[in-house]
Design a protein around this motif. Structure first.
Motif, PDB file in Angstrom:
ATOM      1  N   ASN A 194       0.840  -1.190   0.000  1.00  0.00           N
ATOM      2  CA  ASN A 194       0.000   0.000   0.000  1.00  0.00           C
ATOM      3  C   ASN A 194       0.875   1.239   0.000  1.00  0.00           C
ATOM      4  N   ASP A 195       0.337   2.337  -0.537  1.00  0.00           N
ATOM      5  CA  ASP A 195       1.101   3.579  -0.571  1.00  0.00           C
ATOM      6  C   ASP A 195       1.406   4.106   0.826  1.00  0.00           C
ATOM      7  N   THR A 196       0.589   3.723   1.784  1.00  0.00           N
ATOM      8  CA  THR A 196       0.796   4.225   3.161  1.00  0.00           C
ATOM      9  C   THR A 196       1.786   3.378   3.959  1.00  0.00           C
ATOM     10  N   ARG A 204       6.720   7.358   4.156  1.00  0.00           N
ATOM     11  CA  ARG A 204       5.847   6.367   3.542  1.00  0.00           C
ATOM     12  C   ARG A 204       6.256   6.130   2.086  1.00  0.00           C
TER      13      ARG A 204
END
Length: 497
Positions: A194-196, A204
């Protein structure tokens, strides 16, 4: 020259031109081809690859022919204007000498255009001025055709630049964030992130992506404000790296096959994979939109069509060898969409330097193409707003046009790196129009205009080897058929969902 339409720039040899064209054509499409070969079957893939390579070469010669016709018409208009200016000067004061020469002048005026043209026919079609596809469309198409052309070319080039601007930071993010996460030997293991998710401490993955995007823009963005020739040494260096990378992948695959470690069992034909293969092949042969920027500065253009043919033969050989070694070396279900990721696993390659070199190879490829595509889009913007005899202020010429070329795709890349829908539109529709339909119409209309202006007996020295009208009709039918095929596949796929 500030205020001009486009600048020819520094001349280079035919072999440097060959390097430029090889760099432009062999890009990310080549790295997605092994997966496409595996899904469609080796026989169908080989036949379609050869056919689409032939079609692309044909339309490339159409564009070169139209460039020569455009140069001839621009040259002829200047000759006519010069003659009109001389007539105005002579009419302002008629002398006895003018009266004596009047009969001879009238006889010269009544000679057929063809007889006048024969004296300079060797040079009238020389490609000495860079005439971008936008200017050629304005010369040979009607208003509707010009608008359709710009709609097609702008969608494609902006889409291309947005894809490039996103793909480089994504590749860097995946490699570097995997390293810090102790996944350095399994970049291509299919793990979803995930991008986070964290990348470096509090940073991140999406933050790392945007940092790489900023660096990419600062490093390659300035090339948009100059001529494509400013990237000459960058092009030569990355071309060498490109050859090394392809040869490395081919050799490594052959070594595994020779050791009996090959796992690939490719099928002969799978009709379900044709749609994806078609899109990959069309994208992999795209160069028509940038030909004016690449062909015009070549110092000797006598054998330009043979030079282009040599490029296509080299590219077809690379594509075929790369794809066949890949589909026999790796199982279909293990082949990655980006083929270089198959070589980032420690079980395949134990040398870390080679793993990182191949893993980051797409970055080098895309970074080399970005300035060429950006300069092409910038020049087409300039020709779109150009008016006959007008010039641009320095600020508009050197700042405004490069800025409207660079800023939109960077903003799109900053907002999202999920460009799947944009890729589909640019490749299947705009790409098809640029590679097939526009070159065919340019060849047809430029031939009609050449006969009208210079006479039916005048021969364009850069006339395409495919000079019969049949070939133009064939390309047009093929191009429109591709539109129908792609649209039908999208509709059927959506209905199944």
């Amino acid at each position: 020259m500030a205020g001009g339409i486009t600048d020819t720039g520094e001349l280079y040899s035919p072999y440097v031109g060959l390097v430029y064209m090889f760099n432009l054509i062999v890009g990310t499409g080549a790295l997605t081809m092994p997966k496409a070969f595996a899904t469609a079957g080796w026989l169908i893939s080989l036949v379609l690859l050869l056919f689409l390579g032939f079609m692309s070469y044909m339309t490339t010669t159409f564009v070169v022919e139209a460039m020569a016709a455009a140069n001839a018409q621009l040259r002829w208009k200047r000759m006519e204007k010069r003659k009109d200016d001389e007539d105005e000067d002579s009419s302002s004061g008629v002398s006895d000498t003018d009266v004596l020469l009047q009969d001879g002048y009238e006889r010269a005026e009544t000679r057929p255009i063809l007889s006048i043209q024969r004296r300079g026919s060797a040079n009238i079609f020389e490609i000495t001025e860079r005439v971008e596809m936008g200017q050629m469309a304005s010369m040979f198409f009607n208003k509707v055709g010009v608008n359709l052309f710009y709609f097609c070319i702008i969608i494609y080039l902006y889409g291309d630049l947005a894809i490039y601007a996103a793909a480089v930071p994504v590749s860097l993010m995946q490699v570097t964030c995997s390293v810090t996460g102790n996944h350095s030997c399994s970049v291509g293991d299919g793990t979803k992130y995930n991008d986070t998710d964290k990348c470096w401490g509090p940073i991140r993955r999406i933050d790392a992506y945007r940092l790489y995007l900023a660096a990419f823009t600062l490093l390659l963005g300035p090339f948009t404000f100059f001529n494509v020739q400013k990237t000459k040494y960058l092009q030569i260096m990355t071309s060498l790296m490109r050859w090394i990378a392809f040869i490395l992948m081919i050799i490594l695959a052959l070594i595994r096959i020779g050791r009996g470690q090959a796992e690939g069992r490719p099928s002969m034909a799978q009709l379900s994979g044709i749609r994806n293969l078609f899109g990959v092949c069309v994208y992999s042969f795209m160069c028509q939109h940038s030909l004016p920027s690449l062909i015009t500065p070549i110092s000797k253009k006598k054998h330009v069509n043979k030079l282009v043919l040599l490029d296509y033969i080299l590219i077809l050989a690379f594509y075929s060898l790369l794809s066949f070694t890949a589909i026999y070396c790796f199982r279909n279900d293990t082949l990655m969409d980006m083929y270089t990721l198959n070589f980032t696993n420690c079980e395949i390659i134990s040398v870390a330097f080679i793993r990182y070199f191949l893993g980051l190879f797409p970055v080098f490829t895309i970074s080399t193409n970005f300035p060429i595509i950006a300069v092409t889009l910038r020049n087409n913007w300039k020709t779109l707003f150009h008016r006959e005899g007008g010039t641009y202020p320095w600020v508009v010429d050197r700042i405004v046009f490069p800025a409207i070329t660079l800023i939109p795709p960077v903003l799109v890349a900053f907002c999202t790196h999920d460009l799947e829908s944009l890729v589909g539109i640019t490749g299947a529709y705009a790409g098809n129009g640029i590679q097939y339909l526009i070159p065919a119409f340019l060849a047809y209309c430029s031939r009609k205009d050449t006969q009208l202006v210079f006479g039916s007996g005048t021969v364009n020295k850069h006339l395409s080897p495919f000079r019969h009208t049949f070939w133009i009709v064939f390309v047009l039918i093929w191009g429109f058929s591709c539109f129908v095929f792609v649209t039908a596949n999208i509709v059927l796929s959506e209905s199944k969902l």
